[in-house]
Write an enzyme that holds these catalytic residues in place. Sequence first.
Site, mmCIF file in Angstrom:
data_model
loop_
_atom_site.group_PDB
_atom_site.id
_atom_site.type_symbol
_atom_site.label_atom_id
_atom_site.label_comp_id
_atom_site.label_asym_id
_atom_site.label_seq_id
_atom_site.Cartn_x
_atom_site.Cartn_y
_atom_site.Cartn_z
ATOM 1 N N SER A 77 38.721 2.398 12.536
ATOM 2 C CA SER A 77 37.347 2.245 13.019
ATOM 3 C C SER A 77 37.189 2.928 14.375
ATOM 4 O O SER A 77 38.010 2.742 15.270
ATOM 5 C CB SER A 77 36.987 0.765 13.148
ATOM 6 O OG SER A 77 36.999 0.130 11.891
ATOM 7 N N GLU A 80 36.478 2.052 19.961
ATOM 8 C CA GLU A 80 37.787 1.401 19.935
ATOM 9 C C GLU A 80 38.859 2.399 20.331
ATOM 10 O O GLU A 80 39.894 2.039 20.889
ATOM 11 C CB GLU A 80 38.094 0.867 18.531
ATOM 12 C CG GLU A 80 37.261 -0.320 18.104
ATOM 13 C CD GLU A 80 37.777 -0.945 16.823
ATOM 14 O OE1 GLU A 80 38.982 -0.792 16.526
ATOM 15 O OE2 GLU A 80 36.982 -1.587 16.124
ATOM 16 N N ARG A 125 38.436 -6.898 20.630
ATOM 17 C CA ARG A 125 39.092 -5.586 20.753
ATOM 18 C C ARG A 125 39.448 -5.259 22.202
ATOM 19 O O ARG A 125 39.369 -4.106 22.630
ATOM 20 C CB ARG A 125 38.211 -4.475 20.159
ATOM 21 C CG ARG A 125 37.846 -4.673 18.708
ATOM 22 C CD ARG A 125 39.068 -4.659 17.793
ATOM 23 N NE ARG A 125 38.666 -4.872 16.419
ATOM 24 C CZ ARG A 125 38.625 -6.062 15.812
ATOM 25 N NH1 ARG A 125 39.002 -7.148 16.478
ATOM 26 N NH2 ARG A 125 38.239 -6.168 14.559
#
Length: 300
Positions: free
Chosen positions: A220, A290, A169
Amino acid sequence: MTQCDARLPQGGVKLADYTTWRVGGAAEWLAEPASLDETQAWIEWAAHQGMPCRVIGAGSNLLIHDDGLPGLSLCLRKLQGLQLDATTGTVEVLAGEPIPSLARRAARAGLHGLEWSIGIPGTAGGAAVMNAGAQGGCTAEWLESVRVVPLEGGNCFELQRHQLDFAYRHSRLQEDNLVVLSARFRLQPGHDPDELKRVTTANLSHRTTTQPYQQPSCGSVFRNPEPLKAGRLIEEQGLKGTRIGGAEISTVHANFIVNTGDAQAKDIAQLIHLVQDRIEAKHGIRLHTEVKRLGFASAA
């Protein structure tokens, strides 16, 4: 003189209408370019005005402060288009192209590689920046290069995959003041389109049944502290259904915070901190997000 000099961007636009969380205050100025030339022209305009320029893409993976954002907010959701070569597997895509659209088009052409991305609520440019991933796949596996331009203005240039410092990520694009204009993917040609469609349909079905797909969210919220899963840690603390204002930790998937209808950005930010503090107290692990925060003292 740029093509933007004869007109102004929109002023005082409510950014809640431009984010998947449906929260956020007003942009001082907002531009929605529909071409590469127009995108670069707006960036040059902001630089000429001496004002900050922020990319909000299509508004996913963003938490925008209730007080809004100064300067120019650049929404790229109209910057769409793609060209694919079913023989070589090369796909050229503009930054604002929705990831699900890209996945479907690739599957129809018999190009394997992006079936995992079918339900991700973002754009090709955002996927490159975040190294978006799901169900065992990630952007870095298939991205060949990106075309970028500095946020402070200047000439566009290309960065190859090995220059992007991909990790879980993460890419260098999160630190560098660069705007992704387009991306090139190299997929695997020669696959059965019907089989790829079956896989993408199954993947989408899995996402819609295991995630709060019908409620406003950013996807998320927290990165997984590998090999652990953030959602599992949150659920084990009994935090599903915890609510602050109109923001709620989803009862469907604990790594989602949903807007139940009247949430404000401050509600979501407080829930994020609550989760981080609770998990750190229990496990000694500080969960990292995130989601990118804009207008807050901390951007992560």
